[in-house]
Motif scaffolding. Structure first.
Motif, mmCIF file in Angstrom:
data_model
loop_
_atom_site.group_PDB
_atom_site.id
_atom_site.type_symbol
_atom_site.label_atom_id
_atom_site.label_comp_id
_atom_site.label_asym_id
_atom_site.label_seq_id
_atom_site.Cartn_x
_atom_site.Cartn_y
_atom_site.Cartn_z
ATOM 1 N N SER A 145 -21.930 9.078 -4.932
ATOM 2 C CA SER A 145 -20.829 8.628 -4.080
ATOM 3 C C SER A 145 -20.141 7.403 -4.672
ATOM 4 C CB SER A 145 -21.337 8.300 -2.678
ATOM 5 O OG SER A 145 -21.829 9.448 -2.053
ATOM 6 N N LEU A 146 -20.924 6.481 -5.203
ATOM 7 C CA LEU A 146 -20.339 5.276 -5.790
ATOM 8 C C LEU A 146 -19.567 5.582 -7.063
ATOM 9 C CD1 LEU A 146 -23.154 2.631 -5.271
ATOM 10 C CD2 LEU A 146 -20.965 2.774 -4.097
ATOM 11 N N SER A 147 -20.001 6.564 -7.820
ATOM 12 C CA SER A 147 -19.287 6.897 -9.054
ATOM 13 C C SER A 147 -17.947 7.568 -8.757
ATOM 14 C CB SER A 147 -20.142 7.794 -9.937
ATOM 15 O OG SER A 147 -20.335 9.044 -9.329
ATOM 16 N N LYS A 148 -17.808 8.213 -7.601
ATOM 17 C CA LYS A 148 -16.559 8.869 -7.216
ATOM 18 C C LYS A 148 -15.603 7.927 -6.487
ATOM 19 C CE LYS A 148 -18.802 13.341 -6.730
ATOM 20 N NZ LYS A 148 -19.206 14.372 -5.782
ATOM 21 N N LYS A 149 -16.016 6.727 -6.201
ATOM 22 C CA LYS A 149 -15.206 5.772 -5.447
ATOM 23 C C LYS A 149 -13.988 5.355 -6.270
ATOM 24 C CE LYS A 149 -15.614 1.265 -3.317
ATOM 25 N NZ LYS A 149 -16.454 0.106 -3.142
ATOM 26 N N PRO A 150 -12.776 5.361 -5.677
ATOM 27 C CA PRO A 150 -11.581 4.969 -6.426
ATOM 28 C C PRO A 150 -11.572 3.464 -6.700
ATOM 29 C CG PRO A 150 -11.012 5.376 -4.150
ATOM 30 C CD PRO A 150 -12.456 5.765 -4.320
ATOM 31 N N SER A 151 -10.876 3.078 -7.740
ATOM 32 C CA SER A 151 -10.809 1.660 -8.074
ATOM 33 C C SER A 151 -9.922 0.928 -7.066
ATOM 34 C CB SER A 151 -10.245 1.475 -9.482
ATOM 35 O OG SER A 151 -8.895 1.860 -9.516
ATOM 36 N N SER A 152 -10.085 -0.375 -6.988
ATOM 37 C CA SER A 152 -9.286 -1.149 -6.029
ATOM 38 C C SER A 152 -7.822 -1.158 -6.434
ATOM 39 C CB SER A 152 -9.821 -2.575 -5.922
ATOM 40 O OG SER A 152 -9.728 -3.238 -7.165
ATOM 41 N N ASP A 153 -7.514 -1.039 -7.732
ATOM 42 C CA ASP A 153 -6.120 -0.959 -8.163
ATOM 43 C C ASP A 153 -5.450 0.305 -7.643
ATOM 44 O OD1 ASP A 153 -6.314 -3.357 -9.509
ATOM 45 O OD2 ASP A 153 -6.729 -2.417 -11.457
ATOM 46 N N ALA A 154 -6.171 1.409 -7.677
ATOM 47 C CA ALA A 154 -5.616 2.666 -7.177
ATOM 48 C C ALA A 154 -5.372 2.593 -5.673
ATOM 49 C CB ALA A 154 -6.558 3.818 -7.502
ATOM 50 N N VAL A 155 -6.294 1.972 -4.965
ATOM 51 C CA VAL A 155 -6.142 1.829 -3.519
ATOM 52 C C VAL A 155 -4.966 0.906 -3.200
ATOM 53 C CG1 VAL A 155 -7.252 0.986 -1.419
ATOM 54 C CG2 VAL A 155 -8.573 2.291 -3.069
ATOM 55 N N ASP A 156 -4.848 -0.205 -3.931
ATOM 56 C CA ASP A 156 -3.735 -1.127 -3.719
ATOM 57 C C ASP A 156 -2.397 -0.450 -4.001
ATOM 58 O OD1 ASP A 156 -5.402 -3.181 -2.965
ATOM 59 O OD2 ASP A 156 -5.416 -4.145 -4.947
ATOM 60 N N LYS A 157 -2.341 0.385 -5.033
ATOM 61 C CA LYS A 157 -1.095 1.088 -5.357
ATOM 62 C C LYS A 157 -0.727 2.062 -4.249
ATOM 63 C CE LYS A 157 1.126 3.849 -8.958
ATOM 64 N NZ LYS A 157 2.290 3.921 -8.171
ATOM 65 N N LYS A 158 -1.710 2.775 -3.728
ATOM 66 C CA LYS A 158 -1.419 3.716 -2.642
ATOM 67 C C LYS A 158 -0.942 2.983 -1.394
ATOM 68 C CE LYS A 158 -4.139 7.616 -3.950
ATOM 69 N NZ LYS A 158 -3.951 8.960 -3.474
ATOM 70 N N ILE A 159 -1.525 1.825 -1.105
ATOM 71 C CA ILE A 159 -1.102 1.041 0.059
ATOM 72 C C ILE A 159 0.318 0.535 -0.128
ATOM 73 C CG2 ILE A 159 -1.513 -1.119 1.307
ATOM 74 C CD1 ILE A 159 -4.511 -0.609 0.916
ATOM 75 N N SER A 160 0.642 0.029 -1.315
ATOM 76 C CA SER A 160 1.991 -0.478 -1.544
ATOM 77 C C SER A 160 3.016 0.649 -1.514
ATOM 78 C CB SER A 160 2.073 -1.252 -2.858
ATOM 79 O OG SER A 160 1.858 -0.401 -3.949
ATOM 80 N N ASP A 161 2.657 1.833 -2.026
ATOM 81 C CA ASP A 161 3.559 2.978 -1.943
ATOM 82 C C ASP A 161 3.797 3.387 -0.494
ATOM 83 O OD1 ASP A 161 3.781 3.054 -4.674
ATOM 84 O OD2 ASP A 161 2.387 4.738 -4.951
ATOM 85 N N ALA A 162 2.746 3.359 0.303
ATOM 86 C CA ALA A 162 2.884 3.720 1.713
ATOM 87 C C ALA A 162 3.750 2.705 2.455
ATOM 88 C CB ALA A 162 1.511 3.806 2.365
ATOM 89 N N LYS A 163 3.586 1.418 2.142
ATOM 90 C CA LYS A 163 4.413 0.394 2.772
ATOM 91 C C LYS A 163 5.875 0.586 2.416
ATOM 92 C CE LYS A 163 1.121 -3.439 3.048
ATOM 93 N NZ LYS A 163 0.809 -4.779 2.529
ATOM 94 N N LEU A 164 6.150 0.867 1.140
ATOM 95 C CA LEU A 164 7.522 1.056 0.697
ATOM 96 C C LEU A 164 8.156 2.263 1.379
ATOM 97 C CD1 LEU A 164 9.815 0.199 -1.192
ATOM 98 C CD2 LEU A 164 8.808 1.684 -2.924
ATOM 99 N N SER A 165 7.436 3.353 1.464
ATOM 100 C CA SER A 165 8.004 4.534 2.112
ATOM 101 C C SER A 165 8.210 4.294 3.608
ATOM 102 C CB SER A 165 7.123 5.757 1.880
ATOM 103 O OG SER A 165 5.875 5.604 2.506
#
Length: 56
Positions: free
Chosen positions: A10-30
């Motif tokens: 489970s830990l090896s499949k966890k996304p990086s914090s950069d990927a999560v931050d990018k998805k959050i910023s994309d969602a905010k922009l949209s």
């Protein structure tokens, strides 16, 4: 031991914090774009109705 392997997998499949931050910023922009477009549409419809009623 099997449970520990599951946790490791489970830990090896966890996304990086950069990927999560990018998805959050994309969602905010949209969300900002959607909200702005909605407000402009509502204002234009309301002004059209007001202009229509004033010219009757």
């Amino acid at each position: 031991m099997v449970k520990l392997d599951n946790i490791t997998d489970s830990l090896s499949k966890k996304p990086s914090s950069d990927a999560v931050d990018k998805k959050i910023s994309d969602a905010k922009l949209s969300q900002i774009i959607w909200t702005t477009t909605s407000v402009l549409a509502i204002v234009s419809i309301a002004s059209g109705i007001i202009i229509k009623t004033l010219h009757v």
